[in-house]
Write an enzyme that holds these catalytic residues in place. Structure first.
Site, PDB file in Angstrom:
ATOM      1  N   ILE A 194      -2.730   2.046  19.683  1.00 14.87           N
ATOM      2  CA  ILE A 194      -4.166   1.781  19.748  1.00 14.87           C
ATOM      3  C   ILE A 194      -4.446   0.312  19.977  1.00 14.87           C
ATOM      4  O   ILE A 194      -5.315  -0.054  20.777  1.00 14.87           O
ATOM      5  CB  ILE A 194      -4.857   2.280  18.461  1.00 14.87           C
ATOM      6  CG1 ILE A 194      -4.817   3.814  18.392  1.00 14.87           C
ATOM      7  CG2 ILE A 194      -6.306   1.797  18.393  1.00 14.87           C
ATOM      8  CD1 ILE A 194      -5.343   4.399  17.096  1.00 14.87           C
TER       9      ILE A 194
ATOM     10  N   VAL B 177       1.552  -9.461   8.778  1.00 14.46           N
ATOM     11  CA  VAL B 177       0.276  -9.475   8.050  1.00 14.46           C
ATOM     12  C   VAL B 177       0.459  -9.356   6.544  1.00 14.46           C
ATOM     13  O   VAL B 177      -0.497  -9.538   5.786  1.00 14.46           O
ATOM     14  CB  VAL B 177      -0.676  -8.369   8.541  1.00 14.46           C
ATOM     15  CG1 VAL B 177      -1.046  -8.584  10.004  1.00 14.46           C
ATOM     16  CG2 VAL B 177      -0.075  -6.984   8.317  1.00 14.46           C
TER      17      VAL B 177
ATOM     18  N   ASN C 260      -5.706  -4.096  12.998  1.00  8.97           N
ATOM     19  CA  ASN C 260      -5.207  -2.793  13.430  1.00  8.97           C
ATOM     20  C   ASN C 260      -3.837  -2.431  12.861  1.00  8.97           C
ATOM     21  O   ASN C 260      -3.347  -1.337  13.096  1.00  8.97           O
ATOM     22  CB  ASN C 260      -5.149  -2.771  14.976  1.00  8.97           C
ATOM     23  CG  ASN C 260      -4.656  -1.459  15.515  1.00  8.97           C
ATOM     24  OD1 ASN C 260      -5.297  -0.426  15.360  1.00  8.97           O
ATOM     25  ND2 ASN C 260      -3.492  -1.484  16.142  1.00  8.97           N
TER      26      ASN C 260
ATOM     27  N   SER D 290      -8.700   5.405   9.142  1.00 15.33           N
ATOM     28  CA  SER D 290      -8.138   6.721   9.444  1.00 15.33           C
ATOM     29  C   SER D 290      -9.114   7.739   8.895  1.00 15.33           C
ATOM     30  O   SER D 290      -9.885   7.448   7.970  1.00 15.33           O
ATOM     31  CB  SER D 290      -6.776   6.884   8.773  1.00 15.33           C
ATOM     32  OG  SER D 290      -6.386   8.243   8.735  1.00 15.33           O
TER      33      SER D 290
ATOM     34  N   TYR E 197      -0.933   5.847   1.528  1.00 13.00           N
ATOM     35  CA  TYR E 197      -1.620   5.628   2.803  1.00 13.00           C
ATOM     36  C   TYR E 197      -3.111   5.940   2.682  1.00 13.00           C
ATOM     37  O   TYR E 197      -3.964   5.143   3.100  1.00 13.00           O
ATOM     38  CB  TYR E 197      -0.983   6.498   3.879  1.00 13.00           C
ATOM     39  CG  TYR E 197      -1.561   6.320   5.262  1.00 13.00           C
ATOM     40  CD1 TYR E 197      -1.163   5.261   6.070  1.00 13.00           C
ATOM     41  CD2 TYR E 197      -2.500   7.216   5.772  1.00 13.00           C
ATOM     42  CE1 TYR E 197      -1.690   5.103   7.347  1.00 13.00           C
ATOM     43  CE2 TYR E 197      -3.029   7.071   7.038  1.00 13.00           C
ATOM     44  CZ  TYR E 197      -2.620   6.010   7.828  1.00 13.00           C
ATOM     45  OH  TYR E 197      -3.154   5.848   9.084  1.00 13.00           O
TER      46      TYR E 197
ATOM     47  N   LYS F 263      -6.358   3.422   3.066  1.00 17.27           N
ATOM     48  CA  LYS F 263      -7.396   3.631   4.070  1.00 17.27           C
ATOM     49  C   LYS F 263      -8.762   3.838   3.414  1.00 17.27           C
ATOM     50  O   LYS F 263      -9.790   3.367   3.925  1.00 17.27           O
ATOM     51  CB  LYS F 263      -7.034   4.814   4.969  1.00 17.27           C
ATOM     52  CG  LYS F 263      -5.817   4.570   5.846  1.00 17.27           C
ATOM     53  CD  LYS F 263      -5.996   3.359   6.746  1.00 17.27           C
ATOM     54  CE  LYS F 263      -4.818   3.152   7.667  1.00 17.27           C
ATOM     55  NZ  LYS F 263      -5.004   2.002   8.586  1.00 17.27           N
TER      56      LYS F 263
END
Length: 244
Positions: A16, A53, A79, A128, A141, A145
């Protein structure tokens, strides 16, 4: 649409991030790619910097390099992501912390480093559809998100006095390397995906998306067309979240 805009995109060596970068350049933007994978970046023709990051020093150095290349910043796309298949009963604290550092805290790290350059600009965070809904074996995860969704809202409020808009995109099932599961199989090729999401149209469009399908949402939120939009999350999921 983005003529003259100077944009830094993290996690941009592929998927992406790269699709957004290429689409932004096609619309007149100047873009710097950032990624921890230096080898993958080396094959890109667009300007790029190596950035981890999860490391404050690497973030500071990478943002400074990008600013020097572009002469400033008008847009930032956070991202970077790492997938994790952890069950709430046995995920280790170290693993949980690592996933949050890469998927959640990194948004704040990079945004704070870029903040002095972004007055009047835009930040877009990649989330997401798991930010809104629970899913089995995805505790770290999904938590990251979900935290990113409210972080986006909080940043939008805090950065508004500087004229900085902060929004998010929540992709659904997209055909990137994130679709490769821990056992090496491709999520979109499994019988359950073909049956539930395609055959029974849990995804109304009856297919997984592509990185290119996602790019337009980012371009819109980075552009002046979205100048009165902040603190919002746009799902790019083929209708998935309409069917829960």
């Amino acid at each position: 649409m983005l003529e003259g805009k100077r944009i830094l995109i993290t996690g941009a060596a592929r998927g992406i991030g790269l699709a957004v970068a290429q689409a932004a350049v096609a619309k007149g933007a100047r873009v710097v790619l950032a990624d921890v994978d230096g080898a993958a970046l080396a094959g890109q023709v667009l300007p790029h910097v190596v950035m981890d990051v999860a490391d404050v020093g690497s973030v500071a150095a990478g943002v400074a390099q990008a600013v020097a290349m572009l002469g400033g910043l008008d847009g930032l796309v956070n991202n970077v992501a790492m997938l994790d298949e952890s069950h709430a009963a046995d995920v280790t604290e170290a693993r949980f912390d690592r996933v949050l550092s890469v998927n959640l805290t990194s948004i704040l790290r990079v945004s704070q480093a870029a903040l002095p350059q972004l007055a009047g600009g835009a930040i877009v965070n990649t989330l997401s559809t798991q930010a809104m809904f629970g899913q089995a074996n995805s505790v770290a995860y999904a938590t990251a998100k979900g935290g990113g969704l409210n972080l986006t809202r909080a940043m939008a409020v805090d950065f508004a006095p500087q004229g900085i808009r902060v929004n998010a995109v929540a992709p659904g099932f997209i055909d990137t390397r994130m679709a490769i599961m821990a056992d090496g199989s491709h999520e979109h090729e499994t019988d359950w995906f073909k049956s539930i999401y395609v055959g029974h149209r849990k995804i109304p469009f009856a297919r997984a998306g592509t990185p290119e399908d996602c790019a337009g949402a980012y371009l819109f939120l980075l552009s002046d067309m979205a100048r009165y939009i902040t603190g919002q999350c746009l799902a790019v999921d083929g209708g998935l979240t309409a069917t829960y």
